[in-house]
Motif scaffolding. Sequence first.
Motif, mmCIF file in Angstrom:
data_model
loop_
_atom_site.group_PDB
_atom_site.id
_atom_site.type_symbol
_atom_site.label_atom_id
_atom_site.label_comp_id
_atom_site.label_asym_id
_atom_site.label_seq_id
_atom_site.Cartn_x
_atom_site.Cartn_y
_atom_site.Cartn_z
ATOM 1 N N ASP A 108 0.883 -1.199 -0.069
ATOM 2 C CA ASP A 108 0.073 -0.020 0.354
ATOM 3 C C ASP A 108 1.049 1.348 -0.108
ATOM 4 O O ASP A 108 0.730 2.553 -0.858
ATOM 5 N N LEU A 109 2.216 1.244 0.414
ATOM 6 C CA LEU A 109 3.134 1.784 0.332
ATOM 7 C C LEU A 109 3.250 2.557 -0.954
ATOM 8 O O LEU A 109 3.080 3.681 -1.559
ATOM 9 N N ASP A 111 2.289 1.961 -3.847
ATOM 10 C CA ASP A 111 1.070 2.228 -4.635
ATOM 11 C C ASP A 111 1.064 3.330 -4.225
ATOM 12 O O ASP A 111 0.720 4.538 -4.795
ATOM 13 N N ALA A 112 0.417 3.690 -2.568
ATOM 14 C CA ALA A 112 0.465 5.444 -2.788
ATOM 15 C C ALA A 112 1.320 6.177 -2.777
ATOM 16 O O ALA A 112 1.397 7.267 -3.673
ATOM 17 N N ALA A 113 2.965 5.798 -3.025
ATOM 18 C CA ALA A 113 3.576 6.637 -3.521
ATOM 19 C C ALA A 113 3.566 6.957 -4.919
ATOM 20 O O ALA A 113 3.330 7.997 -5.218
ATOM 21 N N ARG A 114 2.730 5.824 -5.499
ATOM 22 C CA ARG A 114 3.192 5.825 -6.907
ATOM 23 C C ARG A 114 1.746 7.008 -7.546
ATOM 24 O O ARG A 114 1.729 7.944 -8.508
ATOM 25 N N THR A 115 0.405 6.587 -6.717
ATOM 26 C CA THR A 115 -0.834 7.639 -6.776
ATOM 27 C C THR A 115 -0.003 9.592 -6.595
ATOM 28 O O THR A 115 -0.485 9.794 -6.769
ATOM 29 N N LEU A 116 0.775 9.626 -5.831
ATOM 30 C CA LEU A 116 1.690 10.908 -5.577
ATOM 31 C C LEU A 116 2.354 11.439 -6.505
ATOM 32 O O LEU A 116 2.382 12.428 -6.255
ATOM 33 N N GLY A 117 2.554 10.196 -7.075
ATOM 34 C CA GLY A 117 3.767 10.937 -8.740
ATOM 35 C C GLY A 117 4.548 10.462 -8.861
ATOM 36 O O GLY A 117 5.794 11.131 -9.691
ATOM 37 N N ASP A 118 5.250 9.222 -8.053
ATOM 38 C CA ASP A 118 6.264 8.486 -8.233
ATOM 39 C C ASP A 118 6.411 7.470 -9.586
ATOM 40 O O ASP A 118 5.739 7.058 -9.063
ATOM 41 N N SER A 119 7.657 7.469 -10.266
ATOM 42 C CA SER A 119 7.768 6.357 -11.454
ATOM 43 C C SER A 119 8.554 5.084 -10.463
ATOM 44 O O SER A 119 8.957 5.656 -9.366
ATOM 45 N N ARG A 122 11.817 5.875 -8.451
ATOM 46 C CA ARG A 122 11.111 6.613 -7.170
ATOM 47 C C ARG A 122 10.680 6.091 -5.790
ATOM 48 O O ARG A 122 10.997 6.171 -4.867
ATOM 49 N N VAL A 123 9.755 4.853 -6.064
ATOM 50 C CA VAL A 123 9.140 4.591 -5.327
ATOM 51 C C VAL A 123 10.592 3.483 -4.342
ATOM 52 O O VAL A 123 9.864 3.852 -3.355
ATOM 53 N N ARG A 126 12.639 5.736 -3.030
ATOM 54 C CA ARG A 126 12.268 6.689 -2.136
ATOM 55 C C ARG A 126 11.331 6.002 0.059
ATOM 56 O O ARG A 126 10.702 6.284 0.585
ATOM 57 N N ILE A 127 10.720 4.803 -0.531
ATOM 58 C CA ILE A 127 9.799 4.343 0.352
ATOM 59 C C ILE A 127 10.100 3.135 0.242
ATOM 60 O O ILE A 127 10.801 2.520 1.581
ATOM 61 N N LEU B 49 -2.886 1.190 -11.166
ATOM 62 C CA LEU B 49 -2.201 0.501 -9.845
ATOM 63 C C LEU B 49 -2.496 -0.997 -10.713
ATOM 64 O O LEU B 49 -2.023 -1.692 -10.074
ATOM 65 N N HIS B 76 1.481 7.374 -12.087
ATOM 66 C CA HIS B 76 2.300 8.063 -11.362
ATOM 67 C C HIS B 76 1.937 9.525 -12.433
ATOM 68 O O HIS B 76 2.375 10.871 -12.221
ATOM 69 N N PHE B 84 -6.002 5.514 0.539
ATOM 70 C CA PHE B 84 -6.213 3.914 0.723
ATOM 71 C C PHE B 84 -7.116 4.049 2.303
ATOM 72 O O PHE B 84 -7.518 4.368 3.024
ATOM 73 N N PHE B 90 3.257 6.885 5.516
ATOM 74 C CA PHE B 90 4.795 7.302 5.159
ATOM 75 C C PHE B 90 5.514 7.568 6.249
ATOM 76 O O PHE B 90 5.806 7.976 7.549
ATOM 77 N N HIS B 92 8.000 6.634 7.964
ATOM 78 C CA HIS B 92 9.519 7.248 8.220
ATOM 79 C C HIS B 92 10.003 8.557 7.982
ATOM 80 O O HIS B 92 11.148 8.993 7.827
ATOM 81 N N TYR B 101 4.843 15.194 0.031
ATOM 82 C CA TYR B 101 5.518 13.899 -0.707
ATOM 83 C C TYR B 101 4.928 14.498 -2.126
ATOM 84 O O TYR B 101 5.948 14.461 -2.796
#
Lengths: 214, 367
Positions: A108-109, A111-119, A122-123, A126-127, B49, B76, B84, B90, B92, B101
């Motif tokens: 989920d973390l 996926d969340a980064a993906r929806t926030l614009g991370d390729s 970068r996911v 950064r995650i 996704l 992205h 979710f 996150f 961290h 972010y």
Amino acid sequence: MDEALRLSLEVLAVDVPLMILLGVPLGWLLARKAFPGRKVLELFVLIPVVLPPSVLGLYLLLALGQLPGVRAWRLLFSFPALILGALIPALPLVVQGARAGFSSVSRDLEDAARTLGDSEWRVFFRITLPLARRSLGAGLALGTARALGEFGVSLMIAGNIPGVTQTLPLYIYSRAEALDFAAAHGAALLLAAVGVATLIFVRHLEEGRHDPVG
Amino acid sequence: MTPWGEVALTHRRGSFQLRASFSFDREIGVLFGPSGAGKSSLLRLLAGLERPEEGRFCLGDRVLVDCARRIFTPPHRRRVGMVFQHLALFPHRTVEENVAYGVRDQDPLQARETARQWLRRVHLEGFEGRYPSQLSGGQSQRVALARSLAASPELLLLDEPFSALDGPLRRSLRRELRRLHEETKIPVIYVTHAIEDACALGHRVFFLQDGACTGSVKVEHLWNGSAQGEVFEALRWGNLLSGEFVLRDHKRFFSWDGGMLEVALPAEGCPGPGRVFIAPHDVKVLYEGVVVDEDLRANVVCGIVGENLTLGSLCRLSVETSSGVWQVEYPSGAYDTMDLKEGCAVRLAIRPGSVVPLGDGRKERER
């Protein structure tokens, strides 16, 4: 002893980057991807853990002897053989650490980064990597300690040539055989200290896993 | 006017097939359906996704997915935000870093300032330096909401994020979400299996049942005489009763041809004619001869099991009573010792807090 210590450190200088380069992607692959042959790879990675070092060394010696070029370039009983001998038993520890680390990161973390614009890259940086770093660090520390203490496989494929392939553990063995216990003690104390320090470091990493900082 | 978003997607996962075809404007759309209807899968398709088998998805003037033309925009690049179910903050990163972010096209200092502005908008100033593990449930929700909005999405998806919260907190978060939507005009699709969320939040309700989107209706029309029958026909889910609200000993009751039910939630137009809705998972089966808490003793209905259907992890019971058929849902294995076969007599209990008053053909909406 100075020569043996220098050689041991040289081996680590090459093997630690190699362990990161090979172990981290392998651990990620095993933690995250489904592919044919995954089970086989899983077992294959663990083989060096269960085989006696002398057996592993013998098979490696026979297998490498068959490879073209290995003899011509004198790759056995040399520094490259030492690198390989230390790498193979240490790699499973790094892979296991990386795998446990990556498995513990919730999808989920990512996926969340993906929806926030991370390729995807970068996911990962950064995650996934920051959250897996404790387990990764512990695996790498154990692997490094294992590589430093390597004895059996090195003896089989690299020999015990002072100044060329005689690392600290082999030096201790030679000194003890020559009844020079004072020299053996000095090197043994150093290795024991490094080993205990590694354990304390790994414990520290594992205990910190439940920090709010993750 | 063409709609802001158009969805026509098919997806298959094992034996489960999802077919969704609907369009939406810059409004709050509520995707309503029972557990296991494919709501989360649909959101994951919209966020990119998961890859659909076939279909199209357009948002604004962009084509995000068109399987026929082999277009698939990765998540992205979609500018589709998602909150979710378990929030996925996150761990961290600090609250401020979480919100910053996804801020686009700004240098780090500006992004932090933008994050602080968003935290003010969700009333979380002073929490910038905390870590997610140091937040309460409601605070985490606000951070998750701020984080996805700070990335300036063109569509915001919410996957039942409020489902773990209790009544008052849930109501205040719903109000917050409506206010943020009115300020930003970002279209929202909110997934829920709670009918009161649908009523309190949405402009339009989409129904999803067994993997198929069976239609949509404006919230205003949800409970008026003409649409109501249609909607429940389409959904084939839930217990809707028509009758009258009455006051007795300072308590609210709902009286219908099957008897009386105590109602805990405030009811618009009480006393007077109205309807109540009871979700199937809120109907409990009572063990014979076992003492239960007061809450469950208030409303009891007797009936005979007509059908017992196991759908994977879920059991669906149809119970015939003197006033019609009741739908009951519970996790498989929950009432194993009772052996609820067809023809068994059962007693059903409904907590007063689970009886949702719907008013009489008027929009039920909190302010």
